[in-house]
Design an enzyme around this catalytic site. Structure first.
Site: not given
Ligand code: NAD
Ligand code: GLY
Length: 359
Positions: A182, A224, A234, A238
């Site tokens: 990202e 962002k 959006e 966006r």
């Molecule tokens: P996640 O929240 O599943 O975290 C990844 C893993 O890391 C998990 O196992 C978690 O428990 C672990 N973890 C978290 N913090 C930790 C730390 N400090 N130390 C050790 N382990 C830790 O995944 P992610 O990659 O953070 O997020 C992915 C999600 O975000 C998806 O659902 C995606 O759709 C969403 N997302 C949303 C937006 C938005 O704009 N709202 C943008 C991008 C992604």
């Molecule tokens: N991650 C996509 C958005 O926030 O628009």
């Protein structure tokens, strides 16, 4: 400590980036008003960081809700459990929800905050790199449906984002790479200077150099914030933040949200999108090669997972939220640092381009 403001009128909020934010009681006192506080986290993060957060609320009515770990739990069922907890504890409209975790917890808690009594405050404490550079900022909240990712959700801005870089030391290497996908995205879509900086400094980021990480988080959040300020809901612009995501989300859905991390799917999706941009004569070959190399250096997958079938992935792409009247819009690149949204492409070439990324 760095402070970036997301300027959205009365919904404006600060993002703090620093190395010891979790224990900064003054900061918590400033942004978490009221007495009723619910911290939501998961089984993996709770043993690491819950205590230190709770210490900031010793004199409040602070409840904790701990979910199982993983994308599989970003569901309406988990959402319902959070709402039930709030009701059981008789939390009212002045309560504050705190999302302590990665993007899964942030999206889920944000969605619960958007719905509970038609909207309550929430604070994001992102603990993954991906959440610090992307999901905690911008107010997109959602849960998944078995037929599509993030299909049930709302726009609901947090009241503050506390990004403590020290938590990144406990992240798995794979999770760090997923976050870097990202980070690279911002360079590709609108910040060539940042992309060049990433080419020069990617090894420092992989080795978790704290200054390099803080800089990458700051540049990502600034980009962002600027995009969200232009087009919060959006209606157009966006969508560039979704570069690579049409392919990535379709891969994730095809894998039932197992096997690959979101950022891994996005990394591969960005490569497919860049390659398609090259095929359409938009992106120069040498720029594509630079993108491919950076994605490889970060250790992100460069082929679609072997358990994904083309037809299934292609069908899943059609439920993308950028579709309009049944037409799929894609974010493509004119060059590094310049993304745009288009439906002007040949489906035949699109299919050929995607197939190239199957094993
Ligand atoms: P996640 O929240 O599943 O975290 C990844 C893993 O890391 C998990 O196992 C978690 O428990 C672990 N973890 C978290 N913090 C930790 C730390 N400090 N130390 C050790 N382990 C830790 O995944 P992610 O990659 O953070 O997020 C992915 C999600 O975000 C998806 O659902 C995606 O759709 C969403 N997302 C949303 C937006 C938005 O704009 N709202 C943008 C991008 C992604
Ligand atoms: N991650 C996509 C958005 O926030 O628009």
């Amino acid at each position: 400590m760095k402070k970036i403001i997301v300027n959205l009128g009365e919904d404006s909020y600060p993002i703090f980036i620093g190395g010891s934010i979790l224990s900064d009681k003054k900061l918590f006192d400033q942004y978490v008003s009221g007495n009723q506080i619910l911290i939501v986290t998961n089984e993996k993060i709770a043993p690491l960081y819950l205590k230190i957060i709770e210490m900031n609320f010793i004199s409040s009515d602070c409840e904790v809700f701990i979910l199982p770990d993983g994308e599989l739990h970003k569901t309406l069922d988990s959402f319902y459990q959070i709402i039930t907890k709030l009701m059981e504890k008789k939390f009212n409209r002045t309560c504050v929800l705190i999302a302590l975790g990665g993007g899964v917890i942030g999206d889920l808690v944000g969605f619960a905050a958007s719905c509970y009594q038609r909207g309550v405050k929430f604070i994001q404490i992102p603990t993954t790199l991906l959440a610090q550079v992307d999901s905690s900022v911008g107010g997109k909240t959602a849960v998944n449906h078995p037929l599509g990712k993030n299909m049930i959700g709302a726009f609901h801005q947090p009241n503050a984002v506390f990004s403590d870089t020290s938590v990144l030391k406990t992240l798995d290497d794979r999770e760090l790479s997923a976050g870097l996908a990202e980070v690279i995205k911002y360079g590709l879509i609108r910040d060539i200077k940042f992309f060049c900086w990433l080419e020069d400094n990617i090894e420092l980021l992989i080795s978790r150099d704290s200054d390099a990480l803080a800089y990458a988080i700051e540049r990502s959040c600034v980009n962002k914030a600027e995009v969200v300020e232009i087009d919060e809901k959006e209606t157009g612009y966006r969508a560039i933040l979704n570069f690579g995501h049409t392919f990535g989300h379709a891969i994730e859905t095809s894998l039932s949200y197992k096997e690959w991390l979101h950022g891994e799917a996005v990394g591969c999706g960005m490569l497919i999108a860049a390659n398609f941009s090259k095929k359409l004569g938009l992106l120069e070959e040498d720029q594509f090669n630079r993108i491919q190399l950076l994605i490889q250096r970060v250790g992100l997958p460069t082929k679609i997972h072997q358990n994904v079938e083309f037809d299934c992935m292609y069908e899943n792409m059609k439920v993308d939220k950028k579709s309009r009247d049944g037409i799929l819009y894609l974010v493509l690149l004119k060059s590094i640092g310049e993304a745009f949204l288009t439906s002007d492409y040949s489906e035949k070439i699109l299919k050929e381009s995607i197939k190239k990324y199957f094993h």
